[in-house]
Design an enzyme around this catalytic site. Sequence first.
Site, PDB file in Angstrom:
ATOM      1  N   THR A  17      39.270  34.753  54.937  1.00  0.00           N
ATOM      2  CA  THR A  17      39.054  36.006  55.655  1.00  0.00           C
ATOM      3  C   THR A  17      38.334  35.824  56.980  1.00  0.00           C
ATOM      4  OG1 THR A  17      39.019  37.242  53.597  1.00  0.00           O
ATOM      5  CG2 THR A  17      37.875  38.248  55.430  1.00  0.00           C
ATOM      6  N   THR A 167      28.082  30.552  42.608  1.00  0.00           N
ATOM      7  CA  THR A 167      29.199  31.269  41.996  1.00  0.00           C
ATOM      8  C   THR A 167      29.491  32.481  42.858  1.00  0.00           C
ATOM      9  OG1 THR A 167      28.496  30.659  39.778  1.00  0.00           O
ATOM     10  CG2 THR A 167      29.853  32.601  39.929  1.00  0.00           C
ATOM     11  N   CYS A 281      27.256  33.048  30.195  1.00  0.00           N
ATOM     12  CA  CYS A 281      26.285  33.903  30.879  1.00  0.00           C
ATOM     13  C   CYS A 281      26.150  33.437  32.332  1.00  0.00           C
ATOM     14  CB  CYS A 281      24.915  33.820  30.225  1.00  0.00           C
ATOM     15  SG  CYS A 281      24.915  34.362  28.520  1.00  0.00           S
TER      16      CYS A 281
HETATM   17  N1  ASP Z   1      41.319  35.522  49.662  1.00  0.00           N
HETATM   18  C1  ASP Z   1      40.372  35.068  50.656  1.00  0.00           C
HETATM   19  C2  ASP Z   1      40.179  33.580  50.460  1.00  0.00           C
HETATM   20  O1  ASP Z   1      39.453  33.176  49.608  1.00  0.00           O
HETATM   21  C3  ASP Z   1      39.118  35.823  50.515  1.00  0.00           C
HETATM   22  C4  ASP Z   1      38.045  35.444  51.501  1.00  0.00           C
HETATM   23  O2  ASP Z   1      38.176  34.600  52.329  1.00  0.00           O
HETATM   24  O3  ASP Z   1      36.979  36.042  51.401  1.00  0.00           O
HETATM   25  O4  ASP Z   1      40.782  32.825  51.172  1.00  0.00           O
END
Ligand code: ASP
Length: 348
Positions: A17, A167, A281
Amino acid sequence: MRIMKKPSILLIYTGGTIGMRSDANGTLVPFDFNAMYEEIPSIKRLNVDIDVLTMTPIDSSNVTPRRWVELAEIIRDNYRRFDGFVVLHGTDTMSYTASALSFMLENLAKPVILTGSQIPMGILRTDGRENLITALEIAGAVRDGRPVVPEVALYFQNRLFRGNRTTKQSAEELSAFSSYNYPALAEVGVNIAYNHAAIAHPVDDGGELRIATSLSEGVVVIKLFPGIGEGILRAILSVDGLKGVVLETYGSGNAPTSEWFVAALREAIARGIVVMNVTQCAGGSVSMGLYETGMRLQSLGVISGHDMTTEAAVTKLMYLLGGERPDAERRRLLLEPVKGEFTPDDVA
Ligand code: ASP
């Protein structure tokens, strides 16, 4: 290795993104990081020299171990020329990549900082700009001539974490990552407050970087749930080429004690399959001596994953079960932290 001049950083763009901007029609198109200084002029004010390397951009859902090897090779080939590395990556599998790199980059003594964003770079409210600028600053941070963070780390929304402790915890919040079992390496407010005591420093400072390029494809994650069936479990455990299982158990490492379940695991372990116990968890640790249900696993030869994330456990098994390695060394490395990926019982 002392850094006396302006630090030089290699910015590696892999996709995700963060690399999107909107064009004149409002359509999302790839952001050109080679033209970064025109897009984000304020970056020039950072006290670092930046070179950009763009890999074929992919959504991080398409990341494979082959891609990790390519990334590790890029870092190795540029290791002497640069003082630090920033990897721009999609958030979805960023914790897997950070964990894999932490194991693959052996003898790392320079910062490798992964970051990305939840909102594309070209959107006004983007979180990518701050994540990128601060990641660059951290990758170039020097104290007494040495890098402040000489490990694989992940920077996101004001916090720097050890990469193999992270995570992705939210698909919505800008604070997308957590490190439930290890403190942040830095908190970013008006200043960057480093937690120096939590940052790992290589013993062999100044040595050559070596990279592991052979990762096992024979690793699987099995998440327990009430009602898991014998046929399905046995089918997975008898798949050709299976070498390692990350068993996501309940609570502090507990699993059913039914005869068929125990027998299926015992038989797999007898065939040489490594079974590593991590908890489902988000926070906390496996402690197999606590309940009868956990003790049973221990007696079968299941290895404790302590407080490791699933991402770290999967990539650690890929790393240790791939390539040539004497059995005794593999066994030892399975039981001890290789890159600070778990908290040993004596310091927990
Ligand atoms: N789907 C995208 C990716 O992991 C989400 C992101 O970049 O935040 O490439």
